[in-house]
Design a protein around this motif. Structure first.
Motif, PDB file in Angstrom:
ATOM      1  N   GLN A 132      -7.829   0.322  -0.260  1.00 54.16           N
ATOM      2  CA  GLN A 132      -8.078  -0.918   0.443  1.00 54.16           C
ATOM      3  C   GLN A 132      -9.399  -0.813   1.233  1.00 54.16           C
ATOM      4  O   GLN A 132     -10.177  -1.727   1.261  1.00 54.16           O
TER       5      GLN A 132
ATOM      6  N   SER B  92       0.839  -1.213   0.000  1.00 53.89           N
ATOM      7  CA  SER B  92       0.000   0.000   0.000  1.00 53.89           C
ATOM      8  C   SER B  92       0.864   1.250   0.000  1.00 53.89           C
ATOM      9  O   SER B  92       0.504   2.256  -0.629  1.00 53.89           O
TER      10      SER B  92
ATOM     11  N   ASP C 269      -5.934  -1.100  -4.785  1.00 52.20           N
ATOM     12  CA  ASP C 269      -5.417  -1.747  -3.579  1.00 52.20           C
ATOM     13  C   ASP C 269      -6.422  -2.786  -3.087  1.00 52.20           C
ATOM     14  O   ASP C 269      -7.421  -2.442  -2.467  1.00 52.20           O
TER      15      ASP C 269
HETATM   16 MG   LIG Z   1      -2.071  -2.681   2.265  1.00 51.68          MG
END
Ligand SMILES: [Mg+2]
Ligand SMILES: Nc1ncnc2c1ncn2[C@@H]1O[C@H](COP(=O)(O)OP(=O)(O)OP(=O)(O)O)[C@@H](O)[C@H]1O
Length: 359
Positions: free
Chosen positions: A82, A43, A158
């Motif tokens: 995410q 990330s 992500d």
């Molecule tokens: Mg991550």
């Protein structure tokens, strides 16, 4: 044109080094997938490309432009996070349209785009709802739609499918692949999922502890892993790793001797008595009627339809060896089997460092 180039990118948070000396260049239009264990820096790399994170050192280029000091909103990148934050007070349609509105695109064009994206992600019947009236999977598809609608030069995703159930995940994955085949946007995609990495990627970047372990096409990563970490991370079930000792004529695996050819012996360049880790994938082990080979006891049998996964333990140890056998095989827990290892697919790793010693 937007190739993405990272040059010696490093990111430190106080005394934690999240990523270290990351260098790679994604050619325009390619789909690259970043994989690695939790906390390895995936990330952070994505957020650095997006401009949401500043590198501690190093240079980042999008196209030919050095973008180190260019703010996120001027980078023409679209990102799915995410934790896909949607605007709660906006409808699904407004959420998808948001990036385009910000860019002052024509309302007619926006409406058409929203329709297209909603259709490709099966969101048409949800366009008037607010995010809190949607399931997690539906919210995630809206977040994906919002990014796709932007038609940015670079897509950063992500773990965009992590909240979808298995069926929807498979469908959306195929949808994404198709979308990329038609749009050809440069894409960087983060996932934990083997299948996503193998099926979507032009190139896979395997990361561990903030460092690149290997960059390669999916087949290369699978067939020619650079070290033990890559070998055991890619593949499900993973490559079997067996601690062993080189005897000069073969390998001593917990007292069982695995003989090798003289050709292999010459190529190996190991010292007699050297401790190593043998690596072999479950599909390169067969069950043999001959008794003089590696002997194991069946622990668990997992029929998967097309194939059967047999989890065994090496006789005289707790060391597990997984075997992938045909769908119709009939074996039972407690049974003794003799295994034949296809030595053409054998890997040898340094026991301590995990570096590849052979082939
Ligand atoms: Mg991550
Ligand atoms: N804002 C921050 N402050 C301090 N440490 C951070 C920060 N963001 C990330 N880190 C640390 O940097 C490392 C890399 O984090 P990152 O989120 O990039 O990992 P990841 O590969 O995306 O993991 P996951 O698969 O769990 O999402 C971790 O050790 C993490 O704890």
């Amino acid at each position: 044109m937007a190739n993405v180039r990272l040059e010696n990118i490093k990111r430190r948070f106080n005394n934690v080094t999240a990523i270290e000396d990351i260098t790679f260049e994604i050619p325009n239009g390619e789909f690259w997938v970043l994989v690695g264990p939790s906390g390895c820096g995936k990330s952070t790399i994505l957020r650095t490309i997006a401009g949401l994170e500043n590198a501690t050192s190093g240079n980042l280029y999008i196209g030919e432009q050095l973008v180190n000091n260019i703010p996120a909103r001027q980078r023409d990148v679209a990102m799915v996070f995410q934790n896909y934050a949607l605007y709660p007070h906006m409808s699904v349609a407004e959420n998808i349209a948001f990036g385009m509105k910000m860019r002052k695109m024509e309302p007619k064009v926006i409406q058409q785009r929203v329709g297209e994206v909603a259709r490709s992600l099966s969101l048409e019947h949800l366009l008037d709802r607010k995010p809190k009236q949607l399931s997690g999977g539906q919210q995630q598809r809206v977040a994906l739609g919002r990014a796709l609608a932007r038609q940015a030069q670079v897509f950063l995703l992500d773990e965009p499918l992590s909240n979808l159930d298995a069926q929807l995940r498979d469908d959306t994955r195929a949808e994404l692949k198709q979308l990329h085949q038609s749009l050809r946007n440069t894409t960087v995609y983060v996932t934990h999922d083997q299948v996503e990495a193998m099926t979507l990627a032009d190139k896979i970047v395997v990361l561990n502890r903030g460092k690149i372990q290997q960059i390669g096409a999916p087949q290369t990563i699978y067939n020619q892993p650079a070290n033990r970490m890559v070998a055991t991370f890619i593949g499900n079930p993973p490559m079997n790793i067996l601690p062993a000792k080189f005897t000069g004529d073969g390998f001593d695996v917990f007292g069982q001797i695995l003989p090798i050819s003289s050709v292999m012996k010459e190529q190996l360049k190991l010292a007699t008595g050297q401790q190593i880790d043998l690596g072999i994938r479950p599909e390169h082990i067969t069950i043999s009627p001959s008794p003089s080979l590696i002997s194991v006891e069946v622990k668990v049998v997992e029929p998967l339809g097309r194939e059967t996964l047999i989890r065994t333990a090496l006789a005289g140890s707790t060391e597990m060896i997984n075997i992938q056998a045909g769908g119709n095989i009939n074996v039972h827990p407690g049974e003794r089997l003799n295994l034949e290892l296809d030595l053409d697919y054998l890997f040898v790793f340094d026991a301590a460092s995990g570096d590849k010693l052979y082939p």
